[in-house]
Design an enzyme around this catalytic site. Structure first.
Site, PDB file in Angstrom:
ATOM      1  N   VAL A 102      84.057  44.977  43.647  1.00  0.00           N
ATOM      2  CA  VAL A 102      84.592  43.953  42.744  1.00  0.00           C
ATOM      3  C   VAL A 102      85.328  42.925  43.597  1.00  0.00           C
ATOM      4  O   VAL A 102      86.178  43.273  44.423  1.00  0.00           O
ATOM      5  CB  VAL A 102      85.539  44.553  41.680  1.00  0.00           C
ATOM      6  CG1 VAL A 102      86.090  43.449  40.780  1.00  0.00           C
ATOM      7  CG2 VAL A 102      84.803  45.591  40.837  1.00  0.00           C
ATOM      8  N   ALA A 156      89.523  42.010  47.081  1.00  0.00           N
ATOM      9  CA  ALA A 156      88.322  42.727  46.633  1.00  0.00           C
ATOM     10  C   ALA A 156      88.570  44.224  46.789  1.00  0.00           C
ATOM     11  O   ALA A 156      89.557  44.630  47.406  1.00  0.00           O
ATOM     12  CB  ALA A 156      87.114  42.322  47.462  1.00  0.00           C
ATOM     13  N   LYS A 157      87.724  45.026  46.231  1.00  0.00           N
ATOM     14  CA  LYS A 157      87.787  46.480  46.447  1.00  0.00           C
ATOM     15  C   LYS A 157      86.422  47.054  46.149  1.00  0.00           C
ATOM     16  O   LYS A 157      85.660  46.478  45.350  1.00  0.00           O
ATOM     17  CB  LYS A 157      88.816  47.111  45.508  1.00  0.00           C
ATOM     18  CG  LYS A 157      89.267  48.476  45.923  1.00  0.00           C
ATOM     19  CD  LYS A 157      90.339  48.373  46.987  1.00  0.00           C
ATOM     20  CE  LYS A 157      90.849  49.718  47.429  1.00  0.00           C
ATOM     21  NZ  LYS A 157      92.026  49.561  48.282  1.00  0.00           N
ATOM     22  N   GLY A 158      86.117  48.192  46.770  1.00  0.00           N
ATOM     23  CA  GLY A 158      84.840  48.831  46.498  1.00  0.00           C
ATOM     24  C   GLY A 158      85.014  50.333  46.419  1.00  0.00           C
ATOM     25  O   GLY A 158      86.068  50.859  46.769  1.00  0.00           O
ATOM     26  N   ASP A 200      89.543  53.211  52.822  1.00  0.00           N
ATOM     27  CA  ASP A 200      90.536  53.552  51.794  1.00  0.00           C
ATOM     28  C   ASP A 200      90.425  55.066  51.582  1.00  0.00           C
ATOM     29  O   ASP A 200      89.963  55.782  52.493  1.00  0.00           O
ATOM     30  CB  ASP A 200      90.258  52.743  50.508  1.00  0.00           C
ATOM     31  CG  ASP A 200      91.393  52.865  49.491  1.00  0.00           C
ATOM     32  OD1 ASP A 200      92.463  52.277  49.727  1.00  0.00           O
ATOM     33  OD2 ASP A 200      91.222  53.539  48.455  1.00  0.00           O
TER      34      ASP A 200
END
Ligand code: NAD
Length: 418
Positions: free
Chosen positions: A62, A107-109, A148
């Site tokens: 995202v 952003a992050k995934g 992460d």
């Protein structure tokens, strides 16, 4: 868009944006723009398992906001990953990067998978295929992933290799948190935990205390929690309790962290460490300590247990560890909460350093990295603490207000909001 914005962490984050926005007169247009992520990529990743079966895992990226620079944020492998959690974490990255004055967006995934159940080969296949699926949307000028929960420097090395193969030439700047041998930065592994300790030092300082005469409890002994423990211990803090997914351990006179790190290297988990007693995992959050650093997952300090938390300072190494009702209870009791977007910012600061070093191919010493990190963390703390005192609000609202001011200015200058 509901699937993106309806989750509890997303709604909680946007409530903080609303509250902080009032303090700086954030325009309704800016709020509207910040409320919605820019885009979400959902992919299904087939993996040939070691036993010959095929399993499909769902992955997400995202991209929330890029007003300040390329998208930036970690990749999480965990069984609870879903679209709304990833969206919330992507928004937190936007606010964190703005607060820390970095030229980066948010952003992050993540992939919904329990990484402890995969072999190394299965993890590599999953990572490479996930990277190929999102390759069109990432890149050193577009979106730069990092480790992460459940991912590490090896994951980043596979991502870098796959992306480089896709574009036809080696492109180290596509990810950060990679091994030093292939363009990583010295000091990146310890950066988030070290940032937690720099924040702790400042929070203790404003209350007239020092790290060397404080007791700490740390939840989580992964990339963030372990390094927070190492750095805190090195500066004289008494780390009386730590935990991980296996359980929690406690020693009133302080755990020898150097010995514990050696033990965990051999045994993988903290459980069974001989020089401490086992306690219930929830007990760790309620110990009589000066500083509690939740460094594992979200929503662990809740309306149910907040009134039993005895720490005077909470430093959020994890993202979103404190729920909204817990926040209210703790704030009303005068507990200082150093919020996630400030306290765990050390990782993305050194990721930014890594990205810069990869662009210019000139690498810095570890001392340089740590000194530059300290300067940024201290400056951000002072700004947030100053705003909170000036406006009579807690550190979480203050951090968001400082972050929003910079973001809104950028949006207005770009003509993206008015
Ligand atoms: P990690 O996977 O390296 O470590 C997570 C740790 O939490 C492990 O020790 C695991 O055993 C432990 N854990 C899991 N469930 C637990 C439970 N129920 N009780 C106690 N411990 C439990 O992940 P990480 O990178 O250390 O990330 C931890 C948190 O910090 C996440 O919220 C992440 O988003 C945030 N964060 C990480 C970074 C980074 O640079 N890695 C940067 C900023 C924020």
């Amino acid at each position: 868009m509901d699937a993106l914005t309806s989750g509890p962490l997303y709604q909680n984050t946007m409530k903080i944006v609303r509250d902080a926005g009032k303090l700086i007169n954030l325009s309704p247009n800016s709020f509207e723009r910040l409320y919605y992520p820019r885009r979400a990529i959902v992919v299904n990743v087939p993996v040939k398992m070691d036993d010959g079966t095929l399993k499909v895992f769902t992955g997400y990226r995202v991209q929330h906001n890029q007003m300040l620079g390329p998208f930036k944020g970690g990749i999480r492998y965990h069984q609870n990953v879903d679209l709304s959690e990833v969206a919330a974490l992507s928004a937190l990255m936007t606010f964190k990067n703005s607060l820390l004055n970095l030229p980066l967006g948010g952003a992050k995934g993540g992939v919904a998978v329990d990484p402890t159940k995969l072999s190394k080969t299965e993890t590599e296949i999953l990572t490479r295929r996930f990277t190929s699926e999102i390759a069109g949307f990432i890149g050193p000028d577009k979106d730069i992933p990092a480790p992460d929960v459940g991912t590490d420097s090896q994951t980043m090395a596979w991502m870098l290799d796959t992306y480089s193969n896709d574009v036809g030439f080696s492109n180290t700047g596509v990810v950060t948190g990679k091994p030093v041998e292939i363009g990583g930065s010295l000091g990146r592994e310890a950066a988030t935990g070290l940032g937690v300790i720099y924040t702790t030092q400042k929070a203790l300082e404003v209350t007239g205390r020092k790290l060397s005469d404080c007791k700490m409890a740390i939840q989580g002994f992964g990339k963030v929690g372990m390094h927070a423990a190492i750095e805190g211990y090195a500066l004289g803090a008494k780390v009386v309790a730590v935990s991980d997914v296996s359980g929690a351990i406690h020693h009133e006179r302080g755990i020898n962290i150097a010995d514990l790190v050696r033990y965990v290297k051999e045994n993988k988990v903290v459980k069974g460490f001989p020089d401490a007693s086992a306690i219930q995992p929830d007990e760790l959050l309620e110990l009589d300590v000066d500083v509690l650093a939740p460094c594992a997952l979200e929503a662990v300090i809740t309306g149910e247990n907040a009134s039993r938390v005895r720490a005077k300072i909470i430093v959020e190494g994890a993202n979103g560890p404190t729920t909204r009702d817990a926040d209210e209870i703790l704030t009303s009791r005068g507990v200082i909460i150093c919020p996630d977007i400030l306290a765990n910012g050390g990782g993305v600061v050194v990721s930014y350093f890594e990205w810069v070093q990869d662009i210019v191919w000139l690498f810095w010493s570890e001392e340089e990295v740590r000194n530059k990190l300290r300067e940024i963390m201290f400056k951000a703390f002072d700004k947030v603490y100053g705003f909170s005192k000036q406006n009579g609000v807690n550190m979480r609202t203050a951090a968001m207000a400082v972050s929003l001011s910079r973001l809104e200015r950028a949006m207005v200058l770009r003509g993206a909001a008015w």
